[in-house]
Every structure is written in structure tokens, then in C-alpha cells.
Write a protein that holds these residues in place. Sequence first.
Motif, mmCIF file in Angstrom:
data_model
loop_
_atom_site.group_PDB
_atom_site.id
_atom_site.type_symbol
_atom_site.label_atom_id
_atom_site.label_comp_id
_atom_site.label_asym_id
_atom_site.label_seq_id
_atom_site.Cartn_x
_atom_site.Cartn_y
_atom_site.Cartn_z
ATOM 1 N N ALA A 272 -18.413 -1.578 -16.880
ATOM 2 C CA ALA A 272 -18.409 -1.233 -18.404
ATOM 3 C C ALA A 272 -17.554 -0.086 -18.862
ATOM 4 O O ALA A 272 -16.783 0.049 -19.886
ATOM 5 N N SER A 273 -17.867 0.938 -17.883
ATOM 6 C CA SER A 273 -16.839 2.301 -18.335
ATOM 7 C C SER A 273 -16.249 2.737 -17.123
ATOM 8 O O SER A 273 -16.207 4.083 -17.076
ATOM 9 N N ALA A 274 -15.778 1.695 -16.120
ATOM 10 C CA ALA A 274 -14.867 2.246 -15.078
ATOM 11 C C ALA A 274 -13.755 1.175 -14.795
ATOM 12 O O ALA A 274 -14.014 0.193 -14.970
ATOM 13 N N CYS A 275 -12.575 1.628 -14.402
ATOM 14 C CA CYS A 275 -11.536 0.969 -14.084
ATOM 15 C C CYS A 275 -10.368 1.716 -13.061
ATOM 16 O O CYS A 275 -10.550 2.755 -13.017
ATOM 17 N N ASP A 276 -9.605 0.696 -12.337
ATOM 18 C CA ASP A 276 -8.567 1.287 -11.623
ATOM 19 C C ASP A 276 -7.294 0.877 -12.237
ATOM 20 O O ASP A 276 -6.905 -0.129 -12.669
ATOM 21 N N LEU A 277 -6.300 1.874 -12.001
ATOM 22 C CA LEU A 277 -4.966 1.527 -12.407
ATOM 23 C C LEU A 277 -4.271 1.646 -11.059
ATOM 24 O O LEU A 277 -4.278 2.500 -10.341
ATOM 25 N N LEU A 278 -3.696 0.253 -10.842
ATOM 26 C CA LEU A 278 -2.863 0.369 -9.659
ATOM 27 C C LEU A 278 -1.257 0.389 -9.897
ATOM 28 O O LEU A 278 -1.039 -0.506 -10.468
ATOM 29 N N VAL A 279 -0.650 1.430 -9.546
ATOM 30 C CA VAL A 279 0.490 1.758 -10.189
ATOM 31 C C VAL A 279 1.442 2.138 -9.207
ATOM 32 O O VAL A 279 1.063 2.403 -7.918
ATOM 33 N N PRO A 280 2.655 1.964 -9.332
ATOM 34 C CA PRO A 280 3.888 2.435 -8.605
ATOM 35 C C PRO A 280 3.634 3.791 -8.117
ATOM 36 O O PRO A 280 3.425 4.818 -8.924
ATOM 37 N N ARG A 281 3.575 4.359 -6.788
ATOM 38 C CA ARG A 281 3.572 5.727 -6.153
ATOM 39 C C ARG A 281 4.503 6.564 -6.928
ATOM 40 O O ARG A 281 4.194 7.830 -7.411
ATOM 41 N N SER A 282 5.782 6.072 -7.190
ATOM 42 C CA SER A 282 6.819 7.025 -7.847
ATOM 43 C C SER A 282 6.468 7.273 -9.458
ATOM 44 O O SER A 282 6.900 8.262 -9.961
ATOM 45 N N PHE A 283 5.284 6.579 -9.864
ATOM 46 C CA PHE A 283 5.116 6.692 -11.427
ATOM 47 C C PHE A 283 3.677 7.209 -11.251
ATOM 48 O O PHE A 283 3.069 7.523 -12.522
ATOM 49 N N ALA A 284 3.056 7.475 -10.369
ATOM 50 C CA ALA A 284 1.616 7.888 -10.359
ATOM 51 C C ALA A 284 1.311 9.326 -11.018
ATOM 52 O O ALA A 284 0.468 9.478 -11.803
ATOM 53 N N ARG A 285 2.253 10.361 -10.799
ATOM 54 C CA ARG A 285 2.132 11.597 -11.238
ATOM 55 C C ARG A 285 2.306 11.476 -12.749
ATOM 56 O O ARG A 285 1.533 12.059 -13.457
ATOM 57 N N SER A 286 3.270 10.825 -13.223
ATOM 58 C CA SER A 286 3.501 10.795 -14.665
ATOM 59 C C SER A 286 2.528 10.204 -15.224
ATOM 60 O O SER A 286 2.245 10.503 -16.420
ATOM 61 N N LEU A 287 2.131 9.105 -14.794
ATOM 62 C CA LEU A 287 1.028 8.414 -15.472
ATOM 63 C C LEU A 287 -0.316 8.982 -15.653
ATOM 64 O O LEU A 287 -1.007 9.117 -16.534
ATOM 65 N N GLY B 269 0.794 -1.161 -0.070
ATOM 66 C CA GLY B 269 0.020 0.063 0.003
ATOM 67 C C GLY B 269 0.842 1.157 -0.063
ATOM 68 O O GLY B 269 0.456 2.387 -0.493
ATOM 69 N N GLU B 270 1.854 1.328 0.380
ATOM 70 C CA GLU B 270 2.802 2.439 0.543
ATOM 71 C C GLU B 270 3.434 2.788 -0.571
ATOM 72 O O GLU B 270 4.145 3.603 -0.956
ATOM 73 N N SER B 271 3.567 1.633 -1.232
ATOM 74 C CA SER B 271 4.436 1.770 -2.773
ATOM 75 C C SER B 271 3.592 1.938 -3.851
ATOM 76 O O SER B 271 3.850 2.269 -5.108
ATOM 77 N N ARG B 272 2.259 1.822 -3.878
ATOM 78 C CA ARG B 272 1.133 1.684 -4.907
ATOM 79 C C ARG B 272 0.188 2.999 -4.796
ATOM 80 O O ARG B 272 -0.202 3.135 -3.456
ATOM 81 N N VAL B 273 -0.434 3.568 -5.781
ATOM 82 C CA VAL B 273 -1.600 4.455 -5.983
ATOM 83 C C VAL B 273 -2.421 3.645 -6.585
ATOM 84 O O VAL B 273 -2.154 3.297 -7.477
ATOM 85 N N ARG B 274 -3.828 3.975 -6.317
ATOM 86 C CA ARG B 274 -5.000 3.803 -7.138
ATOM 87 C C ARG B 274 -5.212 5.071 -8.068
ATOM 88 O O ARG B 274 -5.704 5.929 -7.438
ATOM 89 N N VAL C 204 -5.792 -7.135 -15.246
ATOM 90 C CA VAL C 204 -5.036 -7.224 -16.479
ATOM 91 C C VAL C 204 -3.805 -6.779 -16.074
ATOM 92 O O VAL C 204 -3.490 -5.398 -15.796
ATOM 93 N N GLN C 205 -2.631 -7.551 -16.150
ATOM 94 C CA GLN C 205 -1.245 -6.972 -16.014
ATOM 95 C C GLN C 205 -0.595 -6.300 -17.303
ATOM 96 O O GLN C 205 -0.753 -6.986 -18.066
ATOM 97 N N THR C 206 -0.411 -5.039 -17.104
ATOM 98 C CA THR C 206 0.141 -4.545 -18.353
ATOM 99 C C THR C 206 1.204 -3.658 -17.914
ATOM 100 O O THR C 206 1.724 -3.447 -16.673
ATOM 101 N N GLY C 207 1.860 -2.870 -18.943
ATOM 102 C CA GLY C 207 2.861 -2.000 -18.701
ATOM 103 C C GLY C 207 2.455 -0.612 -19.449
ATOM 104 O O GLY C 207 2.080 -0.673 -20.503
ATOM 105 N N PHE C 208 2.868 0.434 -18.785
ATOM 106 C CA PHE C 208 2.758 1.860 -19.228
ATOM 107 C C PHE C 208 4.408 2.120 -19.233
ATOM 108 O O PHE C 208 4.754 2.378 -18.122
#
Length: 168
Positions: free
Chosen positions: A136-151, A84-89, A120-124
Motif C-alpha cells: 500500500a505504501s511501497a513500490c519499486d521503479l525499474l529504470v534504465p541505469r543511465s537514467f537512474a541518477r536523474s530520476l 540486470g546490467e542495464s537496469r537499476v531498482r 505498471v509500465q509508464t514513462g518518466f
Amino acid sequence: MAETRFHMSTEPCAIVQLDGWSAAFETGLSHQLGGALPAACGETAVLCRWLAIRIAPRRIWLVGDGTSTPPPIDTELGCSVSLGESRVRLRLGGTHIFDVLGACVAVNWDAPHAAPGRAVQTGFHHVPVLLLRRAASACDLLVPRSFARSLADWVADAAAPYRLETAE
């Protein structure tokens, strides 16, 4: 005619990674959480205020809002690591969600593995991301905290034609 919008928000979330080395681990975990764990990679199940996601054959992620306590783990059968400390939704939604995400990543949204309720695991840009399709029209991306702003900025740029609404 009503305007169609795309919206995005950033939220902290609790994520616990559970790895088991025996079938007894999963049996005990299922009993503790009060239901069957997802069987195949990408499947999800709501158990005891957690969303359980099968990430790999012997790996489960529990995703919650932070109010649930993770189950105790028998260290003879498996291990538990808080992510949880290393990821953001990043919470995304709107009628143009797949147009926006399609500008960022290649996922076949019509395939069974990307159906609502699946992960689905994928890469950005070479960074691992877990895409959780909630509806159908909603999703979450669980991303590394250090990449969240950029993403988030990348998704916002892709969403510009769809009148992006953000809430942070």
C-alpha cells in the motif's frame, strides 16, 4: 505526533527478460519455476525466488536479488536476455509515496491495474519505467541505469516537502 517520512534507496537487481513463441514455452517455464506464470499484463507471481512479471502477451520479466539462477531456456521455444546490467531498482516507500510520485508521473493509484502486487509500465520524461507496487505504501521503479541518477534526483526534489530519507 510521529513524523511521516518518504524514503528511497537504489539497489542493483537481476532482471531476465523471457520471450516465448509458443504455449509450450510458458508451460515448460511454469514447470521449471514451480508455479503458474502471471496470466495478464501487469500481474505478478513469486516463483522460485524470482518475481515473475507479465510485461506483454508473450514476455515475462523475472526480477530477483541476484542470488537466483535463471532457468535454462529451450531456444526452439523462446529466448532469454539479461537486463540486470542495464537496469537499476529504485526502492520507494512511506506514507507520502503517491504524493511524491504524483508530482512526477500520472498513474491512477486507485485503479485495479495499479493495486499492490501489480506492475505498471509508464514513462518518466519519455523514458520507459516499470513501476512495481509492492504494498500500500511501497513500490519499486525499474529504470534504465543511465537514467537512474536523474530520476532519483527528480524524485528527491518532489519528495523534499516530505523529509526524504535516502540510502545508497
